[in-house]
Write an enzyme that holds these catalytic residues in place. Structure first.
Site, mmCIF file in Angstrom:
data_model
loop_
_atom_site.group_PDB
_atom_site.id
_atom_site.type_symbol
_atom_site.label_atom_id
_atom_site.label_comp_id
_atom_site.label_asym_id
_atom_site.label_seq_id
_atom_site.Cartn_x
_atom_site.Cartn_y
_atom_site.Cartn_z
ATOM 1 C CG ASP A 20 1.799 -6.868 4.034
ATOM 2 O OD1 ASP A 20 1.972 -6.250 5.033
ATOM 3 O OD2 ASP A 20 1.006 -6.600 3.210
ATOM 4 C CD GLU A 22 -3.247 -6.657 2.742
ATOM 5 O OE1 GLU A 22 -4.192 -6.465 3.484
ATOM 6 O OE2 GLU A 22 -2.202 -6.301 2.386
ATOM 7 C CG HIS A 70 -7.643 -7.216 1.245
ATOM 8 N ND1 HIS A 70 -8.821 -7.689 0.811
ATOM 9 C CD2 HIS A 70 -7.869 -7.680 2.481
ATOM 10 C CE1 HIS A 70 -9.444 -8.529 1.659
ATOM 11 N NE2 HIS A 70 -8.709 -8.347 2.826
ATOM 12 C CG HIS A 163 -3.387 -2.107 2.513
ATOM 13 N ND1 HIS A 163 -3.241 -2.121 3.753
ATOM 14 C CD2 HIS A 163 -3.489 -0.785 2.332
ATOM 15 C CE1 HIS A 163 -3.371 -0.935 4.394
ATOM 16 N NE2 HIS A 163 -3.678 -0.286 3.572
ATOM 17 C CG ASP A 168 1.317 -3.145 1.203
ATOM 18 O OD1 ASP A 168 1.265 -2.393 0.127
ATOM 19 O OD2 ASP A 168 0.435 -3.343 2.014
#
Length: 242
Positions: A20, A22, A70, A163, A168
């Site tokens: 994952d 960001e 985030h 997030h 995640d």
């Protein structure tokens, strides 16, 4: 450098990387950059202790909209490494394993933009296993967000107030295993043997004497209960209401 990386021994069993990211926004072609990468390793669909996690200096200001998602501020990221400084370790960690990603096209375009920016080869989209597509195939018409799938599979995501790439990825690993058929995916034979050992014999006088399986409880989701109630309300003299 704020990166966590563990060297990988040679593996002779199937290996996958749940990944994952960001970012500062939605499109690397408009100057958006990666600010966090989180990965964890699966061997035969079982999580290992090997992870790769790093925050990145995006070399540009953080838009307010992205910060609200985030919580990674300009001040926090100012002393973090640039992607070029961790690229080799990232590429080494993922190796040639398939990448399990939720909405893979988004993360892959950012990863490839960063790789190409420093002269490294981009990765083909076919390398990614997109869990959004898996979820939509398995549950057509149902929500396919990470939060929705955690709810469906009773996975605790209470720590996900914002997030975060590694958190995640950890949640996604659990979701992925459920989408494959449960946390013991790949162990069908073992599961069947265990169930067979629990067979019971009916003792009713009218019973045929055949072995039957114990009932398996299945908890309906709230939205499924609502749909069922709406369907029953349309029936005349529904047996459920008698």
């Amino acid at each position: 450098m704020n990166a966590t990386h563990q060297n990988m021994p040679q593996q002779s069993v199937p290996r996958e990387i749940v990944l994952d990211t960001e970012t500062t926004g939605f499109d690397p072609l408009n100057g958006d950059r990666l600010v966090e990468i989180g990965c964890l390793e699966l061997i035969n669909h079982v999580p290992t202790a090997r992870t790769f996690h790093v925050y990145l200096n995006p070399e540009r200001p953080m838009p307010e909209a992205a910060f609200k998602v985030h919580g990674l501020s300009d001040e926090f990221l100012a002393d973090k490494p640039k992607f070029a400084e961790v690229a080799d370790k990232f590429v080494e960690f993922i190796g040639d394993a398939p990448l399990v990603i939720h909405n893979a096209e988004f993360d892959m375009k950012f990863l490839n933009a960063e790789l190409e920016r420093i002269g490294k080869q981009a990765m083909p989209i076919q390398r990614a296993v997109d869990t959004v597509k898996l979820a939509r195939q398995k549950f057509p018409g149902s929500p396919a967000s990470l939060d929705a799938l955690c709810k469906r599979f009773n996975i605790d995501n209470s720590a996900r107030t914002l997030h975060g790439a590694l958190l995640d990825a950890q949640l996604l690993a659990e979701v992925y295993l459920e989408l494959l058929g449960g946390r013991q995916a790949g162990l069908v034979l073992e599961t069947e043997v265990e169930i067979s050992a629990d067979l019971i014999i009916a003792t009713s006088p009218a019973a045929s004497g055949k072995a039957i399986r114990p009932p398996r409880p299945h908890a309906a989701l709230p939205e499924e209960l609502e749909l069922h109630a709406a369907f029953i309300a349309k029936l005349k003299n529904a047996v459920w209401l008698q």
